[in-house]
Design a protein around this motif. Structure first.
Motif, PDB file in Angstrom:
ATOM      1  N   UNK A  84       0.957  -1.134   0.018  1.00 35.02           N
ATOM      2  CA  UNK A  84      -0.023  -0.044  -0.124  1.00 35.02           C
ATOM      3  C   UNK A  84       0.868   1.304   0.082  1.00 35.02           C
ATOM      4  N   UNK A  85       0.342   2.374  -0.741  1.00 37.53           N
ATOM      5  CA  UNK A  85       1.356   3.573  -0.781  1.00 37.53           C
ATOM      6  C   UNK A  85       0.954   4.388   0.674  1.00 37.53           C
ATOM      7  N   UNK A  86       1.822   4.122   1.551  1.00 37.30           N
ATOM      8  CA  UNK A  86       1.799   4.626   2.710  1.00 37.30           C
ATOM      9  C   UNK A  86       3.129   5.363   3.315  1.00 37.30           C
ATOM     10  N   UNK A  87       3.140   6.499   4.165  1.00 36.64           N
ATOM     11  CA  UNK A  87       4.439   6.991   4.803  1.00 36.64           C
ATOM     12  C   UNK A  87       4.494   6.280   6.339  1.00 36.64           C
ATOM     13  N   UNK A  88       5.623   5.638   6.591  1.00 34.53           N
ATOM     14  CA  UNK A  88       5.911   4.842   7.631  1.00 34.53           C
ATOM     15  C   UNK A  88       7.075   5.959   8.409  1.00 34.53           C
ATOM     16  N   UNK A  89       6.756   5.835   9.560  1.00 30.76           N
ATOM     17  CA  UNK A  89       7.907   6.455  10.376  1.00 30.76           C
ATOM     18  C   UNK A  89       8.987   5.449  10.715  1.00 30.76           C
ATOM     19  N   UNK A  90      10.147   5.664  10.738  1.00 33.04           N
ATOM     20  CA  UNK A  90      10.976   4.751  11.242  1.00 33.04           C
ATOM     21  C   UNK A  90      12.409   5.521  12.108  1.00 33.04           C
ATOM     22  N   UNK A  91      13.188   4.854  12.775  1.00 31.34           N
ATOM     23  CA  UNK A  91      14.198   5.152  13.477  1.00 31.34           C
ATOM     24  C   UNK A  91      15.484   4.763  12.959  1.00 31.34           C
ATOM     25  N   UNK A  92      16.408   5.459  13.039  1.00 35.66           N
ATOM     26  CA  UNK A  92      17.895   5.142  12.889  1.00 35.66           C
ATOM     27  C   UNK A  92      18.436   5.205  14.223  1.00 35.66           C
ATOM     28  N   UNK A  93      18.895   4.005  14.911  1.00 37.28           N
ATOM     29  CA  UNK A  93      19.109   4.325  16.199  1.00 37.28           C
ATOM     30  C   UNK A  93      20.627   4.539  16.432  1.00 37.28           C
ATOM     31  N   UNK A  94      21.528   4.246  15.381  1.00 37.37           N
ATOM     32  CA  UNK A  94      22.901   4.442  15.359  1.00 37.37           C
ATOM     33  C   UNK A  94      23.467   4.039  14.007  1.00 37.37           C
TER      34      UNK A  94
END
Length: 526
Positions: free
Chosen positions: A451-461
């Motif tokens: 599905x064409x969605x925006x996803x928030x993700x995190x770069x820890x280090x």
């Protein structure tokens, strides 16, 4: 009469005496075609009497001193027009209540010999199941409830003045399902050499009868007569009723007494064909868990076929699943993993947690078998897949896998190229990044299936490692939230991931090779 038959006859006599069952009622029920087990269960009798292999109408008649049609007591008369003990021996007739379910063996004039216990034991052994216990499941036609009510009405009309036969005289009755379990459990335990227990192996009896369907149609028609619209789902609801789960009362099947009397003959009609039984043996799924490592960049995680053409050499799923299937002698399998890597991405380090859901395993799983399975997988040539910490896990591991796919941290190592020379400031910049949020729109390469969605993700280090003799290539080590698209984080995916490594360094950036090095999930460690 053999010693065993004498003991069983004594047990029947003792059950009648201790339960205080009325002689005249027993004779009457026998005469209309109710089998002994149904008689005992309808009166709520408990004990070992159900497991008597020789329990039959003729045995019960003989216990009541009626084997020769002899009547010795004025209070024990069979109703007029009923069958005599001799008449009961003519023709293949089956219980008018359970329709033969509790008549565990018969051969007489049915032109066949049927023994439920023996055939079930033969089926279990014939299918090659190794078992340490078993449980019994029974499904019976719901119409049997109507047969029980017919007997209730019959007894109430004849003996309604007696205290035992008031409205609730069947209120303590035992269901057909439970009576069947009482009848066969002991013999099955002896034949299979294991005990009944709530475990993974199940024997399921499903009883059906052609006449049951026609009566259900009559009931359905009666329930909808006089209504302009038929209530949707009534038939499906009725077919889903289990006779043993409902109380026998005047509101059975939602019909009034007149309609019930029209559909269910009082007393019940003779039955010349027994219920047909289908026996199914099965084991609940076995879950095999562990971690896998993938060393090839041409092996997919799961079987990948496009337009009948295989992508890659093989798959992790097939290598692990097929061998597991062979070792446990099962029917099929399903492969589940905590996330996935692309076909050209290696899975190194600690490995990726996975589950193989094994359906209907014939072999009992053991630590030895899993050690053998792990060794076989790891010794395959070429060595493109390896497993570790292989063991049987509980069904809750599936939930943990799903949570880990979205919530856990994963570590990667990537060979990265940038469009300019790598500077010391670049190394410091990447090392300084901690807990950085990024926004990723669904990557172009997977838009056809996601599905064409925006996803928030995190770069820890992140940290970068120079490659000796190279100015534009380096090794990028990074730890991210599960579900992060690593390739897109590096090159930006035409701005669909922001910020990205290219925008952070102010140049073009591309991944040439990518490896997963760690998927943190403690429950799949050794």
């Amino acid at each position: 009469m053999g010693e065993e038959c004498m003991l069983e006859k004594q047990l029947v006599e003792e059950s009648i005496r201790q339960s205080g069952l009325p002689c005249h009622a027993l004779r009457d029920l026998l005469s209309i075609g109710v089998c002994p087990r149904c008689i005992f269960r309808l009166f709520g009798v408990h004990g070992d009497v159900y497991s008597c292999l020789s329990l039959s109408s003729s045995l019960l008649w003989s216990v009541l001193d009626l084997s020769n049609g002899h009547e010795e007591a004025t209070d024990c008369k069979v109703h007029e027009g009923s069958s005599s003990p001799q008449d009961l021996k003519v023709g293949p007739e089956f219980c008018v209540v359970c329709w033969g379910i509790l008549q565990l063996s018969y051969d007489e004039q049915a032109q066949q010999t049927f023994d439920l216990v023996a055939s079930t034991a033969q089926l279990v052994k014939g299918e090659g199941f190794e078992i340490d216990s078993f449980s019994l499941e029974v499904s019976v036609p719901p119409i049997i409830l109507g047969n029980e009510r017919s007997v209730w009405l019959y007894m109430k009309k004849r003996y309604g003045s007696e205290s035992r036969f008031q409205d609730k005289f069947f209120s303590g009755s035992i269901s057909v399902k439970d009576a069947l379990r009482f009848s066969i459990t002991k013999s099955l335990e002896e034949m299979l050499a294991v005990k009944v227990a709530v475990r993974s192996f199940h024997i399921r009896f499903t009883y059906t009868h052609s006449d049951a369907s026609s009566k259900i149609s009559l009931v359905q028609g009666s329930r909808t007569d006089g209504h302009k619209k038929q209530k949707r789902g009534d038939k499906e609801l009725l077919e889903g009723i289990d006779a043993s789960d409902l109380e026998i009362n005047k509101e059975s099947f939602g019909l009034d007494i007149a309609e019930q009397d029209r559909i269910f003959q009082v007393p019940p009609a003779k039955v010349n064909q027994p219920c047909k039984v289908t026996t199914l043996c099965y084991r609940t799924p076995v879950y095999v868990g562990g971690r896998y490592l993938k060393y090839s960049r041409n092996v997919s995680q799961t079987r990948w076929i496009i337009d009948e053409e295989r992508m890659g050499e093989t798959s992790v799923e097939e290598i692990i699943g097929n061998l597991t299937l062979s070792i446990l002698k099962a029917d099929s399998y399903k492969f589940h993993a905590a996330g996935r890597e692309d076909i050209d991405v290696r899975m190194l380090g600690s490995g990726r947690p996975f589950l193989v859901e094994i359906a209907n395993a014939r072999s009992l799983s053991s630590h030895t078998e899993f050690a053998e399975l792990q060794e076989k997988i790891n010794n395959l040539e070429p060595r493109i897949v390896r497993v570790k910490n292989l063991k049987e896990v509980g069904v809750d591991a599936w939930t943990i896998l799903q949570q880990g796919e979205a919530e856990k941290q994963k570590q990667y190592a990537a060979l990265v190229w940038i469009s300019r020379s790598l500077e010391d400031e670049d190394l410091k910049c990447m090392s300084s990044i901690k807990e950085m949020d990024i926004i990723q729109r669904t990557p172009i390469r997977v838009l056809h299936r996601r599905s064409p969605l925006e996803r928030k993700r995190m770069i820890h280090w992140m940290r970068a490692e120079r490659i000796h003799g190279s100015k534009q290539f380096f090794i990028l080590h990074l730890c991210t939230q599960a579900g992060t698209y690593i390739k897109e984080f590096v090159h930006g995916d035409l701005g669909r991931t922001h910020p990205n490594l290219g925008s952070i360094l102010g140049c073009r950036a591309e991944i040439l090779q990518l490896d997963v090095t760690d998927v943190k999930m403690d429950c799949f460690n050794s």
